[in-house]
Design a protein around this motif. Structure first.
Motif: not given
Ligand code: NDP
Ligand code: 2IT
Length: 460
Positions: A140-141, A281-289, A294-300
């Motif tokens: 799906p990527k 919590k805020d950083k995790l909310a960003y990871v979920k987004l 956005r289906r981005g990479r964790i590098q971001e």
């Protein structure tokens, strides 16, 4: 007069040889079988009726496997072909309950290993659920929503022949999240002309259960908290390593943060981030987004939070540096065999107190043996990540009653189930002479429940 044990029936080394000879390339499946067989040897020794009924010979052979072609059109109008599978391993204690995986690595071995694990895991949940698995080598990527929809619809045109609310109930796994479940359900409903709970993990407006999305990760932390409590420890202030950044990793991290732990790593298949200040919590909310929308990479993550460092995967290494950071607890939540022997030594040398498996079979057999050999706590996947399928079972209950429970009610039931699994594993480990060995406890408890049902139901 006692019947003689038929030659080759229930003999573990012969069973292993047989499955290897039948399917020599199914490495992951052999690994999963070997791990269970090692644990249940004392059970077979104490229960000759199991060998007589050849339960082992039967339990390692799926009741049914269907493999099929999935042709689909991409956005350029080109025809693509993927392979789909439906592995129905055991219906001894209930209808098959299967996770669906979409990943390029998917093959029959991976799905047989997942289905085999699922049989024992589902037995542990206390709910009447058999075990299966399904999926495709579709990736799906990088696919558009339209491409994913067309693929899911074509996948379902075959799968719907095999699933159903009393037959095989499917849900997500790697690469199958809310988007894919939506498209799959839409096509299932159209083809079957029925609105039933043959899929779980559904949207909350159309039959889904509150807490299903969170269940595997929350359940894993509830299980780990129970393990820590046996040593008078808690999560408050403890550094934790988490791998993955998908459904299970996100909700494992979420619950850990809520309980006051400091999550310092997350990863995806390209690399990992180390955030010494902790993922809040805020950083995790960003990871979920980042990962879910956005289906981005964790590098971001490291671009957004400069205190964090990103390290790309180095395929020349025989270890993953993520597991080299000093922490009290480790939660592998990405994929199978992601913790190698060397990783295990790195964790041990850093005095790890607990390893709890959010992913299925994330530790290699060598790594598992190292953990079991030490006084640390090791929570095996079958027990630790059973919260996901347990809440799938609760979604099925709510669908049958045609009502929805409040999130608090589902969460409380999840906590009770995880506590009960923890308790049962400890009891079985103790009863069979390996106190504190949760892996033996989980395998034995699941195995006994399934084989007793097989004995009751005769040779079918
Ligand atoms: P997701 O697809 O949501 O996330 C998977 C994560 O693991 C992603 O971060 C992905 O990175 C990473 N990953 C996948 N394959 C690899 C690989 N070969 N090497 C390194 N990283 C990889 O899946 P889930 O979170 O649902 O599943 C994770 C694990 O948990 C699996 O083992 C699954 O079987 C198990 N599980 C899932 C349950 C559920 O309800 N979803 C329940 C119980 C267990 P990338 O983005 O690069 O692909
Ligand atoms: O591995 C698993 O337990 C899952 N992917 C979830 C299975 C389910 O039916 O919820």
């Amino acid at each position: 007069m006692r019947k003689q044990v038929p030659k080759g029936k229930g003999n573990m080394s012969e069973i292993l040889e047989t499955i290897k000879a039948r399917d020599p390339h199914e490495r992951e499946f052999h690994q999963a079988v070997m791990e269970v067989l090692e644990s249940v040897k004392p059970v077979l020794d104490q229960n000759p009726q199991y060998r007589q009924a050849a339960v082992l010979d039967r339990i390692v052979e799926p009741e049914r496997i269907v493999s099929f072609r999935i042709p689909w059109l991409d956005d350029e109008g080109s025809v693509n072909v993927n392979r789909g599978f439906c592995v129905e391993m055991s219906s001894a204690i209930g209808p098959y309950k299967s996770g669906l995986r979409f990943h390029p690595s998917v093959n029959q071995s991976i799905l047989k290993f997942l289905a085999f694990e699922q049989v024992f895991k589902n037995a542990l949940t206390t709910l009447p659920l058999g075990g299966g698995a399904g999926g495709s080598d579709f990736d799906p990527k990088g696919k558009s929503d339209d491409e994913t929809m067309r693929f899911c619809q074509n996948f379902m045109t075959e799968l719907y022949l095999h699933i159903g609310v009393n037959t095989d109930i499917i849900t997500g796994d790697i690469g199958v999240g809310p988007r894919e479940i939506g498209y799959l359900f839409g096509m299932f409903k159209k083809l079957s002309n029925e609105f039933t709970g043959a899929l779980t993990g559904k949207g909350l407006n159309w039959g889904g259960s509150l807490i299903r999305a969170q269940a595997a990760g929350y359940g894993c932390v509830y299980f780990a908290a129970e393990m820590l409590a046996t040593r008078n420890m808690a999560f408050e202030g403890q550094k934790c390593l988490v791998s993955g950044s998908g459904n299970v990793a996100q909700h494992t991290a979420e619950k850990l943060i809520e309980l006051g732990a400091k999550v310092i790593t997350l990863s995806d298949s390209s690399g990992y981030i180390h955030d010494p200040e902790g993922v809040d919590k805020d950083k995790l909310a960003y990871v979920k987004l980042l990962k879910n929308i956005r289906r981005g990479r964790i590098q971001e993550y490291a671009d957004k939070y400069p205190g964090a460092v990103y390290m790309a995967v180095d395929h020349n290494l025989d270890y993953n540096p993520l597991w080299s950071h000093r922490a009290a607890c480790a939660f592998p939540c990405a994929t199978q065999n992601e913790v190698s022997e060397k990783d295990a030594y790195n964790l041990i040398n850093n005095n790890i107190k607990l390893v709890c498996e959010g992913a299925n079979m994330p530790c290699t057999p060598e790594a598992t043996d190292i953990f079991l050999d030490k006084p640390m706590l090791y929570g095996p996947a079958k027990a630790a990540n059973a919260g996901g399928v347990a809440v799938s079972g609760l979604e099925m209950v709510q669908n049958s009653m045609r009502l929805n429970w409040l999130g608090e009610e589902v969460d409380n039931r999840l906590k009770i189930i995880m506590k009960q699994i923890h308790h049962t594993c400890l009891d079985a480990a103790e009863a069979y002479g390996t106190p504190g060995n949760y892996a033996n406890g989980a395998n034995i408890t699941g195995f006994v429940k399934v084989v007793e049902a097989m004995l009751d139901q005769g040779v079918v």
